[in-house]
Design a protein around this motif. Structure first.
Motif, PDB file in Angstrom:
ATOM      1  N   GLU A 123       0.817  -0.930   0.187  1.00 15.76           N
ATOM      2  CA  GLU A 123       0.335   0.168  -0.084  1.00 15.76           C
ATOM      3  C   GLU A 123       1.049   1.511   0.179  1.00 15.76           C
ATOM      4  O   GLU A 123       1.427   0.940   0.660  1.00 15.76           O
ATOM      5  CB  GLU A 123      -0.855  -0.258   1.397  1.00 15.76           C
ATOM      6  N   ALA A 124       0.792   1.561  -0.397  1.00 11.21           N
ATOM      7  CA  ALA A 124       0.969   3.607  -0.843  1.00 11.21           C
ATOM      8  C   ALA A 124       1.104   4.461   0.027  1.00 11.21           C
ATOM      9  O   ALA A 124      -0.467   4.730   0.743  1.00 11.21           O
ATOM     10  CB  ALA A 124       1.610   4.176  -2.283  1.00 11.21           C
ATOM     11  N   VAL A 125       1.900   4.560   0.739  1.00 12.07           N
ATOM     12  CA  VAL A 125       2.131   5.911   1.817  1.00 12.07           C
ATOM     13  C   VAL A 125       1.425   7.183   1.444  1.00 12.07           C
ATOM     14  O   VAL A 125       2.404   7.843   0.787  1.00 12.07           O
ATOM     15  CB  VAL A 125       2.371   6.060   2.777  1.00 12.07           C
ATOM     16  N   SER A 126       0.606   8.260   1.937  1.00  9.32           N
ATOM     17  CA  SER A 126       0.780   9.899   1.475  1.00  9.32           C
ATOM     18  C   SER A 126       2.236  10.162   2.210  1.00  9.32           C
ATOM     19  O   SER A 126       2.240   9.489   2.932  1.00  9.32           O
ATOM     20  CB  SER A 126      -0.719  10.095   2.038  1.00  9.32           C
ATOM     21  N   SER A 127       1.761  11.283   1.370  1.00  7.19           N
ATOM     22  CA  SER A 127       3.181  11.938   1.607  1.00  7.19           C
ATOM     23  C   SER A 127       3.326  12.794   2.544  1.00  7.19           C
ATOM     24  O   SER A 127       4.040  13.392   3.269  1.00  7.19           O
ATOM     25  CB  SER A 127       3.362  13.569   0.994  1.00  7.19           C
ATOM     26  N   SER A 130      10.617   3.578   0.828  1.00  7.23           N
ATOM     27  CA  SER A 130      10.335   3.662  -0.453  1.00  7.23           C
ATOM     28  C   SER A 130       9.054   4.756  -0.819  1.00  7.23           C
ATOM     29  O   SER A 130       8.456   4.206  -2.136  1.00  7.23           O
ATOM     30  CB  SER A 130      10.455   2.813  -1.578  1.00  7.23           C
ATOM     31  N   GLY A 131       8.522   4.867   0.008  1.00  5.11           N
ATOM     32  CA  GLY A 131       7.135   5.795  -0.210  1.00  5.11           C
ATOM     33  C   GLY A 131       6.161   4.047   0.209  1.00  5.11           C
ATOM     34  O   GLY A 131       4.743   4.652  -0.297  1.00  5.11           O
ATOM     35  N   PHE A 132       6.077   2.954   0.628  1.00  4.29           N
ATOM     36  CA  PHE A 132       4.995   2.286   0.364  1.00  4.29           C
ATOM     37  C   PHE A 132       5.319   0.749   2.238  1.00  4.29           C
ATOM     38  O   PHE A 132       6.211   1.277   2.541  1.00  4.29           O
ATOM     39  CB  PHE A 132       5.128   0.714  -0.701  1.00  4.29           C
ATOM     40  N   VAL A 133       4.067   0.814   2.951  1.00  2.00           N
ATOM     41  CA  VAL A 133       4.030  -0.004   3.628  1.00  2.00           C
ATOM     42  C   VAL A 133       3.600  -2.358   2.828  1.00  2.00           C
ATOM     43  O   VAL A 133       3.115  -1.967   2.368  1.00  2.00           O
ATOM     44  CB  VAL A 133       3.167  -0.186   4.264  1.00  2.00           C
ATOM     45  N   THR A 134       4.046  -2.640   3.123  1.00  2.00           N
ATOM     46  CA  THR A 134       3.849  -3.887   3.026  1.00  2.00           C
ATOM     47  C   THR A 134       3.754  -5.539   2.984  1.00  2.00           C
ATOM     48  O   THR A 134       4.515  -5.544   4.530  1.00  2.00           O
ATOM     49  CB  THR A 134       5.172  -4.779   1.902  1.00  2.00           C
ATOM     50  N   LEU A 135       2.838  -5.656   3.355  1.00  2.00           N
ATOM     51  CA  LEU A 135       2.364  -6.834   4.173  1.00  2.00           C
ATOM     52  C   LEU A 135       2.804  -8.598   3.386  1.00  2.00           C
ATOM     53  O   LEU A 135       2.162  -8.960   2.573  1.00  2.00           O
ATOM     54  CB  LEU A 135       0.954  -7.057   5.024  1.00  2.00           C
TER      55      LEU A 135
END
Length: 354
Positions: free
Chosen positions: A25-29, A56-61
């Motif tokens: 999921e992309a994380v907002s700036s 790099s702007g993402f969190v990954t499960l």
């Protein structure tokens, strides 16, 4: 080619625990971290709740299935919600996203989506006919509630149609009794029968010799449901005793005697499909000895498979037959079988062994 991850909004439908995709999921700036929660929508149980920092702007499960395996093993079905709450440096909510899917327990790679598999297959890895005999109990399990039917074939070429009885279910799964005794007709010899439920189909072939079986084992398969194995080969027991001795006074004494009863079994000759299926017993984490009492299974002692040998070759004259050893799971191995006095070894032996 399937992507190695999906977005939160794409997480939907049905997944086996063995094949849950990673969620990225992309994380907002304007957010610096994300609070991730995995929740059972039926029970409210929270399986995972952690704060993650983006890379790099993402969190990954990743590897969600391994996390959920012990919970899915207990209930077989988990209605799972994944929530991602993006937070600012002051812990205020920047953005919230949720998605849900149904998770089904599985410990095998089925080579297709969960929906494709459970819609067309019974919950077993057996991919071919199963050999059975009169007096044996046989069950089939499937996800859903499709009506089941059976077409039985007799030695004189005639057929008959039956409706197998549903004996268990939880709103998601159905278990039907497909024991050959349900499809007997007076004056006829049953040679085979085929069971269908929706697009699912399983064929059973009768062993008209009706061989003695020892042991009979019931085990949890890779989908968390129970299957029965009837062994027709040699069965033997090999007790061993670990003795600890010391001189007490003038005499030598055994002050500790530990008995271990190891049973050795042979499946007997199997067809190719069943030879591959028997490996399910060897990888099962829960196995019990079964005694058939009055036509019904009497689940006995829990046992542990301690050794196994399963080998399949493509030689033209090869006849598959697997051997294995097992012990009682409990500490005390001096087990008295009171339900069938006079038996040797254990209750699974029939009168021919007396």
């Amino acid at each position: 080619m399937r992507m190695s991850y999906i977005t939160l909004s794409s997480f939907s439908g049905h997944y086996f625990t063995s094949d849950i995709p990673d969620i990225r999921e992309a994380v907002s700036s304007s957010a610096v971290k994300a609070e991730v929660t995995l929740t059972n929508l039926n029970t409210g149980d929270v399986y995972f709740k952690e704060t993650l920092w983006p890379v790099s702007g993402f969190v990954t499960l990743t590897d969600i299935g391994r996390l959920l395996e012990p919970f899915a093993r207990a209930s077989l079905v988990i209605p799972l919600q994944v929530a991602v709450r993006q937070l600012s440096s002051s812990d205020s909510t920047v953005k919230t996203g949720t998605s849900s899917a149904t998770i089904l327990f599985s410990l095998c790679d089925v080579g297709m989506t969960a929906s494709e598999f459970y819609g067309s297959r019974f919950l077993t890895i057996l991919d071919g006919p199963k050999v059975t005999a009169q007096g044996r109990l046989e069950y089939l399990h499937y996800y859903g509630s499709d009506a089941a039917s059976c077409v039985a074939v007799y030695s004189d070429g005639t057929t008959a149609t039956f409706t197998p009885q549903a004996i268990a279910g939880n709103g998601s799964y159905t278990t039907i009794d497909v024991s050959p005794s349900n499809f007997v007709r007076s004056g006829k010899t049953l040679v085979c029968y085929s069971v269908t439920a929706g697009l699912r189909s399983q064929q059973f072939q009768m062993d008209l010799r009706n061989p003695d079986c020892a042991p009979i084992l019931i085990f949890d398969n890779s989908f968390g449901v129970q299957e029965l194995l009837y062994c027709t080969g040699t069965h033997r027991v090999e007790p061993t005793y670990e003795r600890k001795q010391a001189r007490i006074g003038k005499n030598l004494r055994n002050y500790s005697i530990r008995e271990t009863r190891t049973f050795h079994a042979d499946t007997g000759i199997l067809n190719t499909a069943m030879a591959q299926w028997v490996d399910e017993l060897f990888r099962s984490q829960e196995v019990y000895v079964v005694n058939i009492v009055g036509g019904y299974p009497d689940i006995g002692k829990e046992v542990v498979i301690t050794d196994s040998k399963s080998e399949i070759t493509n030689d033209d004259d090869y006849l598959p037959s697997h051997t294995f050893s097992y012990q009682y799971a409990q500490r005390i191995h001096n087990v008295i079988q009171t339900t069938r006095a006079g038996r040797i070894f254990d209750n699974t032996f029939d009168a021919t062994f007396n």
